[in-house]
Scaffold this active site. Structure first.
Site, PDB file in Angstrom:
ATOM      1  N   CYS A   1       2.165  34.250   7.549  1.00 19.23           N
ATOM      2  CA  CYS A   1       2.196  32.863   8.031  1.00 19.23           C
ATOM      3  C   CYS A   1       2.821  31.866   7.066  1.00 19.23           C
ATOM      4  CB  CYS A   1       0.782  32.421   8.390  1.00 19.23           C
ATOM      5  SG  CYS A   1       0.162  33.282   9.839  1.00 19.23           S
TER       6      CYS A   1
HETATM    7  N1  LIG Z   1      -1.675  36.840  11.456  1.00 16.31           N
HETATM    8  C1  LIG Z   1      -2.277  35.700  11.184  1.00 16.31           C
HETATM    9  O1  LIG Z   1      -3.062  35.596  10.244  1.00 16.31           O
HETATM   10  C2  LIG Z   1      -2.020  34.483  12.034  1.00 16.31           C
HETATM   11  C3  LIG Z   1      -2.877  33.377  11.906  1.00 16.31           C
HETATM   12  C4  LIG Z   1      -2.644  32.252  12.681  1.00 16.31           C
HETATM   13  C5  LIG Z   1      -1.555  32.222  13.546  1.00 16.31           C
HETATM   14  N2  LIG Z   1      -0.718  33.301  13.634  1.00 16.31           N
HETATM   15  C6  LIG Z   1       0.409  33.226  14.576  1.00 16.31           C
HETATM   16  O2  LIG Z   1       0.063  33.997  15.724  1.00 16.31           O
HETATM   17  C7  LIG Z   1       1.212  34.655  16.246  1.00 16.31           C
HETATM   18  C8  LIG Z   1       0.984  36.146  16.275  1.00 16.31           C
HETATM   19  O3  LIG Z   1       0.842  36.602  14.946  1.00 16.31           O
HETATM   20  P1  LIG Z   1       0.303  38.074  14.612  1.00 16.31           P
HETATM   21  O4  LIG Z   1       0.134  38.138  13.159  1.00 16.31           O
HETATM   22  O5  LIG Z   1      -0.812  38.402  15.527  1.00 16.31           O
HETATM   23  O6  LIG Z   1       1.595  38.940  15.036  1.00 16.31           O
HETATM   24  P2  LIG Z   1       1.700  40.526  15.184  1.00 16.31           P
HETATM   25  O7  LIG Z   1       3.104  40.856  14.822  1.00 16.31           O
HETATM   26  O8  LIG Z   1       0.581  41.185  14.468  1.00 16.31           O
HETATM   27  O9  LIG Z   1       1.472  40.759  16.738  1.00 16.31           O
HETATM   28  C9  LIG Z   1       2.352  40.372  17.737  1.00 16.31           C
HETATM   29  C10 LIG Z   1       2.209  41.334  18.895  1.00 16.31           C
HETATM   30  O10 LIG Z   1       2.997  40.877  19.995  1.00 16.31           O
HETATM   31  C11 LIG Z   1       3.549  42.000  20.652  1.00 16.31           C
HETATM   32  N3  LIG Z   1       4.686  41.582  21.482  1.00 16.31           N
HETATM   33  C12 LIG Z   1       5.928  41.175  21.114  1.00 16.31           C
HETATM   34  N4  LIG Z   1       6.654  40.829  22.191  1.00 16.31           N
HETATM   35  C13 LIG Z   1       5.853  40.987  23.263  1.00 16.31           C
HETATM   36  C14 LIG Z   1       6.023  40.788  24.664  1.00 16.31           C
HETATM   37  N5  LIG Z   1       7.170  40.317  25.162  1.00 16.31           N
HETATM   38  N6  LIG Z   1       4.997  41.071  25.484  1.00 16.31           N
HETATM   39  C15 LIG Z   1       3.815  41.531  24.987  1.00 16.31           C
HETATM   40  N7  LIG Z   1       3.589  41.758  23.696  1.00 16.31           N
HETATM   41  C16 LIG Z   1       4.602  41.476  22.839  1.00 16.31           C
HETATM   42  C17 LIG Z   1       3.925  42.935  19.510  1.00 16.31           C
HETATM   43  O11 LIG Z   1       4.091  44.253  19.950  1.00 16.31           O
HETATM   44  C18 LIG Z   1       2.709  42.754  18.595  1.00 16.31           C
HETATM   45  O12 LIG Z   1       1.694  43.687  18.899  1.00 16.31           O
HETATM   46  C19 LIG Z   1       2.371  34.206  15.364  1.00 16.31           C
HETATM   47  O13 LIG Z   1       2.975  33.089  15.930  1.00 16.31           O
HETATM   48  C20 LIG Z   1       1.700  33.841  14.057  1.00 16.31           C
HETATM   49  O14 LIG Z   1       2.436  32.897  13.327  1.00 16.31           O
HETATM   50  C21 LIG Z   1      -0.948  34.427  12.902  1.00 16.31           C
END
Ligand SMILES: NC(=O)c1ccc[n+]([C@@H]2O[C@H](COP(=O)([O-])OP(=O)(O)OC[C@H]3O[C@@H](n4cnc5c(N)ncnc54)[C@H](O)[C@@H]3O)[C@@H](O)[C@H]2O)c1
Length: 445
Positions: free
Chosen positions: A263
């Site tokens: 992030c």
């Molecule tokens: N990881 C964190 O600590 C955190 C905290 C707050 C906010 N965020 C935000 O949340 C969002 C997700 O982050 P994350 O860390 O969970 O990401 P991640 O990469 O762990 O997970 C994303 C998931 O989305 C799936 N995906 C991609 N395209 C897709 C589609 N078209 N249809 C269905 N699934 C699809 C991927 O296969 C993956 O499993 C980001 O915007 C991130 O900035 C993350």
């Protein structure tokens, strides 16, 4: 409206926590992801990522009120759809919204006359919720911005105990989506968690501003640590004194080798782009990013100053994940340092307390059992004592508190040279020196 079905699109760190959390609240939840391998594991009650307590909660609900699929057809039956796909950094530093738009198009295909809500939990630049609504033109839908603030490593704890719930709406006078969100998050309302009900733009900015502020605190103390390093003293004492001022607070004031993770680095860069695209120069936020990018090189130079030449030297790098108790290597400073050391011709033995973080490292470098990686020497070991055996120096890269209680006497007998570069200022400097180690931290000698 009584919420019957919820779907969560994207079952990564955020989406999976959201899915099991909502299932725990008693909702019927379907997680949708394009990654078939992930979906298969999840339906068997196995988490593809490491987070404390997650697998137990997944096992409790999967096959009952929680299931996972790769089929978007489930959208037909959903009243509320949480969007949790990734928004990584593109080549120019902007947030890459390809996954968001692709998911919205897939969702749209299954929309009919039924009223639905799309809740955007992914971190998205200002204007994205409005764009999503435009893409869904003609559909009976409201779009809600609900940024996520959980921290990896303690994600479940954060889910159930948030500091605040931020909800951004197209029209704050339209009670329909507001009431539905309050129904879904009744658990938090009952716990008197503050709710910020606002417009889309404010909600989008809150998320980026929160991350940029925390990142700035880290870069600030890292900058002060450089001065302390030059003049003598101990940054830990400085941080403690600063933190006792309640206007400043004691969080995020630990000097180290910089922030990493999925992030902060990308969100700070994406925020800079959002300013620049509007003709505004974000001087402070740019400096935060620059200080962070430089920090790992500053630390490497410190190591170089001691040895002269790093070519052929063997190091134990302790810490692969970007922070303790996660397997996430994204933008990990430990991994960055390993890359730099290998480029200097060093031999690197590395270790992380989280097994999955070690596995992810092996996968990242596509290591074979001999540890050969494009002609470099990199070894991922399953035991900390094996890792430190015959090394010329130990480098701490992740803030694991377990390191404090390791048997440093034993470690001292295993290494070639008793020297620690503590990139997270985690060790008791005096104690480690008493055991005959040379100690270098960040802003403490
Ligand atoms: N990881 C964190 O600590 C955190 C905290 C707050 C906010 N965020 C935000 O949340 C969002 C997700 O982050 P994350 O860390 O969970 O990401 P991640 O990469 O762990 O997970 C994303 C998931 O989305 C799936 N995906 C991609 N395209 C897709 C589609 N078209 N249809 C269905 N699934 C699809 C991927 O296969 C993956 O499993 C980001 O915007 C991130 O900035 C993350």
């Amino acid at each position: 409206m009584i919420i019957v079905n919820i779907s969560v699109v994207g079952t990564g760190y955020v989406g999976l926590i959201q899915s099991v959390g909502l299932a725990e609240f008693g909702f019927k939840v379907v997680g949708i992801d394009i990654d078939e391998r992930k979906i298969k594991l999840l339906n068997r009650g196995i988490t593809p990522l490491y987070e404390e307590g997650l697998e137990e909660l997944l096992k409790k609900h999967v096959g009952k009120n929680l299931r996972f699929t790769t089929s978007y057809e489930e959208i037909k039956n959903s009243d509320v759809i949480f969007l949790c796909v990734g928004t990584p950094q593109d080549r120019d530093g902007n947030a890459d919204l390809r996954f968001i738009y692709s998911a919205v198009n897939s969702i749209k295909r299954y929309f009919d006359d039924r009223y639905r809500i799309i809740v955007v939990k992914s971190t998205v630049p200002v204007g994205t919720n409005r764009k999503i609504k435009e893409m869904l033109g003609g559909c009976n839908v409201d779009v809600v911005s609900n940024p996520e603030f959980l921290r990896e490593g303690i994600a479940l704890r954060d889910f159930f105990n948030p500091d605040r719930i931020v909800l951004g709406f197209e029209d704050v006078n339209n009670s329909r989506p507001i009431d539905i969100m309050k129904e879904i998050y009744k658990y938090f309302l009952d716990k008197r968690v503050p709710f910020i009900i606002t417009d889309w733009e404010s909600a989008e900015v809150i998320k980026y501003a929160a991350n940029a502020f925390l990142a700035t605190k880290i870069s600030f103390i890292n900058e002060i640590a450089k001065l302390i390093d030059a003049v003598g003293g101990d940054i830990k004492t400085v941080s403690k004194a600063l933190g006792l001022d309640e206007r400043i607070g004691d969080k995020f004031l630990n000097a180290g080798i910089g922030y990493g993770g999925s992030c902060f680095p990308k969100d700070v860069k994406a925020l800079i782009k959002q300013f620049e695209s509007r003709g505004i120069e974000p001087k402070l936020i740019k400096a935060t990013d620059e200080v962070n990018e430089e920090q790992i090189h500053w630390f490497l130079n410190k190591i170089k100053r001691y040895y002269g030449d790093l070519n052929g030297k063997t190091f134990a790098v302790l810490g692969l994940a970007f922070k303790p108790n996660t397997d996430d290597l994204r933008e990990s400073r430990g991994i960055k340092l390993i890359d730099l050391l290998l480029r200097e011709g060093s031999i690197v033995k590395c270790y992380d307390y989280v097994e999955k973080a070690r596995e992810n490292t092996i996968e990242r470098y596509r290591l074979d059992t001999s540890g050969a990686y494009y002609g470099y020497n990199l070894y991922v070991l399953d035991d900390i004592y094996e890792t430190v055996k015959d090394v010329d120096g130990i480098i701490i890269t992740t803030e694991y508190s377990q390191l404090i209680d390791e048997d440093w006497d034993k470690i001292g007998n295993l290494v070639r040279e008793k020297i620690v570069f503590d990139g997270r200022n985690i060790l008791d400097k005096e104690r480690i020196k008493e055991l005959g180690f040379k100690y270098f931290g960040v802003g403490r000698g």
